[in-house]
Scaffold this active site. Sequence first.
Site, PDB file in Angstrom:
ATOM      1  CG  HIS A 178      -0.517   0.285   2.499  1.00  0.00           C
ATOM      2  ND1 HIS A 178       0.079  -0.646   3.292  1.00  0.00           N
ATOM      3  CD2 HIS A 178      -0.504   1.442   3.217  1.00  0.00           C
ATOM      4  CE1 HIS A 178       0.428  -0.089   4.443  1.00  0.00           C
ATOM      5  NE2 HIS A 178       0.089   1.176   4.420  1.00  0.00           N
ATOM      6  CG  HIS A 240       5.400  -0.964   3.669  1.00  0.00           C
ATOM      7  ND1 HIS A 240       4.590  -1.452   2.666  1.00  0.00           N
ATOM      8  CD2 HIS A 240       4.741  -1.236   4.824  1.00  0.00           C
ATOM      9  CE1 HIS A 240       3.502  -1.977   3.197  1.00  0.00           C
ATOM     10  NE2 HIS A 240       3.576  -1.873   4.500  1.00  0.00           N
TER      11      HIS A 240
HETATM   12  O1  LIG Z   1       1.774  -2.901   6.349  1.00  0.00           O
HETATM   13  C1  LIG Z   1       1.856  -2.358   7.429  1.00  0.00           C
HETATM   14  O2  LIG Z   1       1.823  -1.004   7.466  1.00  0.00           O
HETATM   15  C2  LIG Z   1       1.457  -0.335   8.673  1.00  0.00           C
HETATM   16  C3  LIG Z   1       1.895   1.117   8.472  1.00  0.00           C
HETATM   17  O3  LIG Z   1       1.158   1.666   7.406  1.00  0.00           O
HETATM   18  P1  LIG Z   1       0.823   3.229   7.367  1.00  0.00           P
HETATM   19  O4  LIG Z   1       0.123   3.419   6.079  1.00  0.00           O
HETATM   20  O5  LIG Z   1      -0.023   3.517   8.573  1.00  0.00           O
HETATM   21  O6  LIG Z   1       2.124   3.938   7.440  1.00  0.00           O
HETATM   22  C4  LIG Z   1       2.112  -0.943   9.882  1.00  0.00           C
HETATM   23  O7  LIG Z   1       1.597  -0.357  11.057  1.00  0.00           O
HETATM   24  C5  LIG Z   1       1.833  -2.433   9.906  1.00  0.00           C
HETATM   25  O8  LIG Z   1       2.540  -3.036  11.001  1.00  0.00           O
HETATM   26  C6  LIG Z   1       2.266  -3.085   8.628  1.00  0.00           C
HETATM   27  O9  LIG Z   1       1.828  -4.444   8.598  1.00  0.00           O
END
Ligand SMILES: O=C1O[C@H](COP(=O)(O)O)[C@@H](O)[C@H](O)[C@H]1O
EC number: 1.1.1.49
Length: 484
Positions: A178, A240
């Site tokens: 995402h 990410h």
């Molecule tokens: O994929 C994940 O992302 C979130 C952080 O996403 P954000 O859009 O809020 O920056 C993370 O908290 C989570 O542990 C992880 O699985």
Amino acid sequence: MVSRVIPVDDFDLVIFGGTGDLARRKILPGLYRRYCSGQMPDQARIIGAARGDHDADEFRSMVRDAIKEFSKKNDCDDDKIEAFLKQLDFVSIDARGDKGWPELKGLMRDGVVKAFYFSVAPSLFGDIAERLHLNEIADAQSRIVVEKPFGRDLESAKALNKDLAKHFEETQIYRIDHYLGKETVQNLMAIRFGNILFEPLWNSQYVDHIQITVAETVGVGGRGEYYDKSGAMRDMVQNHLMQLLCLIAMEPPARFEPDSVRDEKLKVIRALEPVDPHHIVRGQYAATESEADYRTDAGDPRSRTESYVALRAMISNWRWAGTPFYLRTGKKLKARTSEIAVVFKDAPHSIFGPDAGRHRNILSIRVQPNEGITMQVTIKEPGPGGMRLIDVPLDMTFAEALGEEAEDIPDAYERLIMDVIRGNQTLFMRGDEVEAAWAWTDPIIQGWELRNDVPKPYDVGSSGPEDALMMMHRDGRRWREIKE
Ligand SMILES: O=C1O[C@H](COP(=O)(O)O)[C@@H](O)[C@H](O)[C@H]1O
Ligand SMILES: NC(=O)C1=CN([C@@H]2O[C@H](COP(=O)(O)OP(=O)(O)OC[C@H]3O[C@@H](n4cnc5c(N)ncnc54)[C@H](OP(=O)(O)O)[C@@H]3O)[C@@H](O)[C@H]2O)C=CC1
């Protein structure tokens, strides 16, 4: 100023795991927003699927509550919500059994885009792919969307790719990260490849180092069981932070289209050097008077899982040889901020003498919050004090530049789901990219396991473990402050 909304083609979207946390918090409220924007056609249908014995009305009621809880207040208009809910249906289905599949087949329409979102545990991906095929629900044009984590190491990622490839072509598989759907992340490509200004400087000759920070204030929340088996390396760095690194470091793709972009990202991952254990720090948050420690949150008093990672990555290619990329991410830190900072080298010679001090240009791209871009430039300190230099920011936040229209920028999930319906894979990971990322990550994790590594403690609300500061210090550099 925000671009005109172009409606997507009519579609049937099945959300496996439609009653789960991710569907309620992100996917369904996101679809509602796209409906309100006019991008989702009135005939399009969203079918929730899970084992629970709900009927369509119960599902709609759950979605109504989810929209009210997880959308911004001013997005919630009761009439619009009710109109949106009419487009929803539900089927009780077992990914591992026979229940529900004929009913699902009966609900699907011909002649529309068919998309299947696997918002369930990854252990179910293969079962769902197989049953969609056996029951002749998916066809050669259908798309499947798979959530992270895509495997927990190279071997499991390869097995998953193989399972999906039995029934779907690579062009049908949308692996979600995402972060790629975030507005500023895409802006990174616009900044690099839409301006002549930066690209000539974008290399080891002019860039001293790059810092990528994804700091969170939240802990593991209700996902302790999952997180404790993953840790920050698998949960954040492998996907990410790796994607941010790729977009910063990749060569200009020939075109902004899926394989051009993904080929360039893959080259970056393959050019990453193995990480030297002296250039990586694992941390775990420790209790303070008012806050529990990681082990309590994760429910394992002896857990050695890391909630923080900082590391130095080096890329062996002509553009970046010798330029360090410092990556860090952690939970329960002092502020929520995601930022990429490109720190340029000193000017080769100062005509202002030693009193002028050391000044550097820094391009900082704020992914969240306060999305925007700042360029730190050096100017003369105003006033009669002679030629003294100071650094000032040339600052652009999207909110200021776009005004109220910044509110209409779709969030990451909204944008990515619409891309699935449009059939655009540019912002999705290809199977070989994911495997290459695991191939780089695996030896790091295996090294910790072999050495029985214990993460360094850091206080809740701090900037991370002391050792991470020392790691930078040894390189003669400093982390940027973590602040909103
Ligand atoms: O994929 C994940 O992302 C979130 C952080 O996403 P954000 O859009 O809020 O920056 C993370 O908290 C989570 O542990 C992880 O699985
Ligand atoms: N939650 C989050 O913030 C994030 C989640 N993800 C990923 O998204 C996916 C979903 O996560 P999340 O929503 O948190 O998980 P949840 O545990 O909250 O939801 C799981 C969903 O799957 C359904 N389900 C479970 N087993 C079956 C089965 N055998 N057949 C059909 N449906 C089933 C559940 O309903 P029922 O029990 O009724 O069957 C439920 O709807 C995971 O891959 C996760 O890693 C990724 C990033 C962030």
